[in-house]
Design a protein around this motif. Sequence first.
Motif, PDB file in Angstrom:
ATOM      1  N   GLN A  84       1.661  -7.125  -1.641  1.00 41.80           N
ATOM      2  CA  GLN A  84       1.716  -5.833  -0.942  1.00 41.80           C
ATOM      3  C   GLN A  84       0.540  -4.948  -1.336  1.00 41.80           C
ATOM      4  O   GLN A  84      -0.020  -4.213  -0.511  1.00 41.80           O
ATOM      5  CB  GLN A  84       3.040  -5.126  -1.247  1.00 41.80           C
ATOM      6  CG  GLN A  84       4.261  -5.813  -0.663  1.00 41.80           C
ATOM      7  CD  GLN A  84       4.212  -5.877   0.850  1.00 41.80           C
ATOM      8  OE1 GLN A  84       3.729  -4.969   1.508  1.00 41.80           O
ATOM      9  NE2 GLN A  84       4.713  -6.979   1.410  1.00 41.80           N
ATOM     10  N   LEU A 114      -2.390  -3.417   1.292  1.00 41.37           N
ATOM     11  CA  LEU A 114      -2.779  -2.007   1.364  1.00 41.37           C
ATOM     12  C   LEU A 114      -4.248  -1.824   0.991  1.00 41.37           C
ATOM     13  O   LEU A 114      -4.972  -1.040   1.613  1.00 41.37           O
ATOM     14  CB  LEU A 114      -1.899  -1.173   0.424  1.00 41.37           C
ATOM     15  CG  LEU A 114      -0.455  -0.945   0.868  1.00 41.37           C
ATOM     16  CD1 LEU A 114       0.320  -0.228  -0.232  1.00 41.37           C
ATOM     17  CD2 LEU A 114      -0.403  -0.140   2.161  1.00 41.37           C
ATOM     18  N   HIS A 135      -6.283  -2.757   3.901  1.00 36.72           N
ATOM     19  CA  HIS A 135      -5.776  -2.242   5.169  1.00 36.72           C
ATOM     20  C   HIS A 135      -6.894  -1.541   5.931  1.00 36.72           C
ATOM     21  O   HIS A 135      -7.851  -1.025   5.340  1.00 36.72           O
ATOM     22  CB  HIS A 135      -4.627  -1.263   4.887  1.00 36.72           C
ATOM     23  CG  HIS A 135      -3.817  -0.899   6.088  1.00 36.72           C
ATOM     24  ND1 HIS A 135      -4.187   0.102   6.948  1.00 36.72           N
ATOM     25  CD2 HIS A 135      -2.658  -1.407   6.576  1.00 36.72           C
ATOM     26  CE1 HIS A 135      -3.288   0.207   7.905  1.00 36.72           C
ATOM     27  NE2 HIS A 135      -2.352  -0.694   7.711  1.00 36.72           N
ATOM     28  N   PRO A 147       9.355   9.788  10.009  1.00 35.39           N
ATOM     29  CA  PRO A 147       9.479   8.518  10.730  1.00 35.39           C
ATOM     30  C   PRO A 147      10.723   8.391  11.582  1.00 35.39           C
ATOM     31  O   PRO A 147      10.824   7.501  12.388  1.00 35.39           O
ATOM     32  CB  PRO A 147       9.484   7.471   9.591  1.00 35.39           C
ATOM     33  CG  PRO A 147       9.860   8.235   8.362  1.00 35.39           C
ATOM     34  CD  PRO A 147       9.354   9.617   8.550  1.00 35.39           C
ATOM     35  N   HIS A 173       7.125   0.013  14.176  1.00 33.66           N
ATOM     36  CA  HIS A 173       5.842   0.243  13.505  1.00 33.66           C
ATOM     37  C   HIS A 173       5.743  -0.658  12.288  1.00 33.66           C
ATOM     38  O   HIS A 173       6.649  -1.469  12.023  1.00 33.66           O
ATOM     39  CB  HIS A 173       5.672   1.719  13.128  1.00 33.66           C
ATOM     40  CG  HIS A 173       6.831   2.289  12.349  1.00 33.66           C
ATOM     41  ND1 HIS A 173       6.999   2.088  11.009  1.00 33.66           N
ATOM     42  CD2 HIS A 173       7.888   3.042  12.755  1.00 33.66           C
ATOM     43  CE1 HIS A 173       8.091   2.700  10.593  1.00 33.66           C
ATOM     44  NE2 HIS A 173       8.662   3.283  11.634  1.00 33.66           N
ATOM     45  N   GLY A 174       4.675  -0.523  11.557  1.00 38.03           N
ATOM     46  CA  GLY A 174       4.393  -1.445  10.468  1.00 38.03           C
ATOM     47  C   GLY A 174       5.437  -1.463   9.372  1.00 38.03           C
ATOM     48  O   GLY A 174       5.580  -2.460   8.668  1.00 38.03           O
ATOM     49  N   GLN A 175       6.169  -0.355   9.191  1.00 37.38           N
ATOM     50  CA  GLN A 175       7.169  -0.301   8.138  1.00 37.38           C
ATOM     51  C   GLN A 175       8.555  -0.754   8.608  1.00 37.38           C
ATOM     52  O   GLN A 175       9.492  -0.798   7.821  1.00 37.38           O
ATOM     53  CB  GLN A 175       7.249   1.136   7.595  1.00 37.38           C
ATOM     54  CG  GLN A 175       5.941   1.633   7.006  1.00 37.38           C
ATOM     55  CD  GLN A 175       5.363   0.693   5.967  1.00 37.38           C
ATOM     56  OE1 GLN A 175       6.066   0.284   5.047  1.00 37.38           O
ATOM     57  NE2 GLN A 175       4.087   0.349   6.107  1.00 37.38           N
ATOM     58  N   THR A 176       8.684  -1.070   9.900  1.00 39.60           N
ATOM     59  CA  THR A 176       9.949  -1.593  10.402  1.00 39.60           C
ATOM     60  C   THR A 176      10.172  -2.983   9.817  1.00 39.60           C
ATOM     61  O   THR A 176       9.279  -3.827   9.881  1.00 39.60           O
ATOM     62  CB  THR A 176       9.937  -1.681  11.943  1.00 39.60           C
ATOM     63  OG1 THR A 176       9.578  -0.421  12.491  1.00 39.60           O
ATOM     64  CG2 THR A 176      11.313  -2.087  12.462  1.00 39.60           C
ATOM     65  N   PRO A 177      11.344  -3.254   9.243  1.00 40.94           N
ATOM     66  CA  PRO A 177      11.599  -4.596   8.671  1.00 40.94           C
ATOM     67  C   PRO A 177      11.361  -5.705   9.686  1.00 40.94           C
ATOM     68  O   PRO A 177      11.624  -5.538  10.882  1.00 40.94           O
ATOM     69  CB  PRO A 177      13.078  -4.516   8.254  1.00 40.94           C
ATOM     70  CG  PRO A 177      13.330  -3.060   8.037  1.00 40.94           C
ATOM     71  CD  PRO A 177      12.476  -2.344   9.047  1.00 40.94           C
TER      72      PRO A 177
END
Length: 819
Positions: free
Chosen positions: A145, A149, A152, A195, A476-480
């Motif tokens: 992770q 980042l 990114h 969010p 979005h990118g943080q959606t599991p």
Amino acid sequence: MTKLQLITSELIRHLEKLSGDAEEIHWMTAFTMKSGVRKVLPFLKAASNRGSSIKLLTGDYLYISQPEALELLLKELPEAEIRLWKSGGASFHPKAYLFRGREDNHHLIVGSSNLSKSALTSGVEWNLLAPSKADNQVFEEAEDQFLKLFYHESTISLNPETLAEYKENHREANRQRPFSMAWSAEEETEMMLGPGEAQEIAESGVDYETKPASAEPLQPRPAQQMALDALETTMEEEYDRAMVVLATGLGKTYLAAFFARKFKRVLFIAHREEILRQAQQSFLHVHQDKTSGFFNAAEKETEADFVFASVYTLGSRHNMERFKPDNFDLIVVDEFHHAAAPTYERVIEYFQPKFLLGITATPDRMDNKDVYAICDGNVAISIHFLEAIERGWLSPFRYYGVYDDTDYSQITWRGTRYDEEELLALQLREDFAQKIFQGYMEHRQTRTIVFCSSVRQATFMNDYFRRQGIRSMVLHGQTPAEERRKATDRLELGELEAIFTVDLFNEGVDIPKVDTLLFIRPTESLTVYTQQIGRGLRLADGKSHCVIIDFIGNYRNADVKLAVFDETGEYGEKRGRFAEPAVPEVCEFNLDLQVINLLKEMARKRVPRRDALIAAYFDLKRELGRRPEYLEFHLQADADSKAVKQEFGSYFGMLTYAGELSEEEMQVWERYKDWFIEVEKTEMNKSYKMVVLLYMLSRGPKHWTYPVAPEEVAPFFHRYLTEKEYRKKVDLDSKKGQGLIEYNESRISILIAEMPMTMWSGSEKADMVIFEENRFSIQLPQPSGEQVALLYDWTEQTANFRLHEHFERKMKKRKAGVQ
């Protein structure tokens, strides 16, 4: 130490101890202060001197990080990689310290401490220290992770250029808003427009993870067969690497799987988990008897026939060395992730496969110039999405360019994107949402992806559409990942009408039944725009065409974005700025009259080619942190380098125009201008002139212009043209050239005398280039002082560029014949 440990004070002692044993040190803090940097520098410098790899990521959120702190890191840790997260006003609050040691002795610290003296020593802070022996999986996941980042697209490399930009932004932000006021205002906005709540997603019957294998062996589709034929020709020509460009929807991953039939073990490298998982499915559909596995944060498969590896995990020296360099017969490199290009390069330099294949869907993305370079200039085949539509391989489209009256000229440009808070102030308006909804209802079909510029815009627009009765949701990118899969299933089944997203469907996700694309964001990257268009062009039962609804305002790149609907010219060039594209007959292209007038006015107000070249130069200088060399500009700048000599005569003429030359450099340009332009423009049907010049330059700055005989050049000349296969094929692939492949000094010397030396001395610039009594020389005014090095360096830069460009151009022409 094998248990979790809570640290409530003196974190600095733990950082120092762990840094002393670490081979890799990866830190990520929201804010960086000079007081904290001073505390950690002694042991970080010791680790760097010991050869430890150091990566530091910090943020620009609220411009709290001190420029002096960043400057100190740059100065004192020259070997470290330091990147800055460009938050655009969105929250960025991580604090994590990772240490990779020997023999799986790794440590992870996460908690509340930023890089400041008080946070590291006496402040009230809580941090948790987790040794890998307690849970190695957690460490590996954290490492993966972190690297995602770190590389990114929202990050930039910290260098003198980007530091100067940060200093200016920092000063301006703190002049406009005192620190405490800025914090409270930003936090309040985050809480009010954050969010959004989690959305309930119903289960569906489609599971892309467990599609049954086909009973019948899969066969290549026409585009894939064309590419396989081209790769076959490439291998017959004894190349060991190539790039294939297939438009989104033509199945580049399946192409790689079919090509893999020629090899025993395969390593597939990509930068996103979705791409790796889809690649595994594709390969196993073609190779049902092969074993496969992942090499990522969660799994470390090393023995399978097919290994699907995250570049972030594999890029670690510790992980890469789990493999032998010759473990794989075929390596497939999927889309380069630009910021992580050095990581890809380390991996590619380490391994020694029988064949290296680069695959991409976007031939114009700047990253692919790097892919092109690692593939020895060998593009086996390139199929643009317009050609694919004409052949019936992709869905036709109907494009609607809808006028957006938002005034983007009033929004601050932050180097790579608009200021997010200022942009949101214009986007989060009911009247703006109403106009978008009207355009959507006028042109839409059944299943829509809506591309937004931020999570908050996506949330706001989704709420508005739902109030109008549209079945929609936000991803979005943080959606599991599981939630994303269920949502795309529902869209495919027609249970959802629209998905609002932020850069999530650029690559690696396929929903063939999507028949409407809605763009409600400024276009910042033509590469991303091309990828997003590809999401709607896949063929599907019952789908006659894709509708593209594109809101166009006076934002940056608005007058060049339509170039993505233009096929490239013979050598990859675009036709230029705004001109209505000539799309296939099965497609429609519709622009509001106001859009046509806007784009023409934007094009009229600028000098297109010169402005574009200068802007691209400064963008690349900012990325590199220094002045790019000519070949670097050609390979990495977002510009057509052929225009340099047409507009400015020489690269250094362009630097003069851009105000980039010092007084001493200006004197060199004025004194030797004719020579630089001659090297830039002298005709080259073969590389021979520049190879002779390269030999002369090999003698050093003080002696390179001295006379030389053909016999002296012959060994260098022969070695240069035969050491790379593509050079032989371009310049020795003729009856006369074939006779030069085996070294024969007499024959090669005659060729050098008759061609490059005689031809160049007989040109218009015979007063500078002389070939008399079997001696070739360059006659220039004698330089002095610093001019000696500058004259030499600029000549060498131009020669290297011309040689690279020559072979690149010739190879493209050869491949055009193959296709």
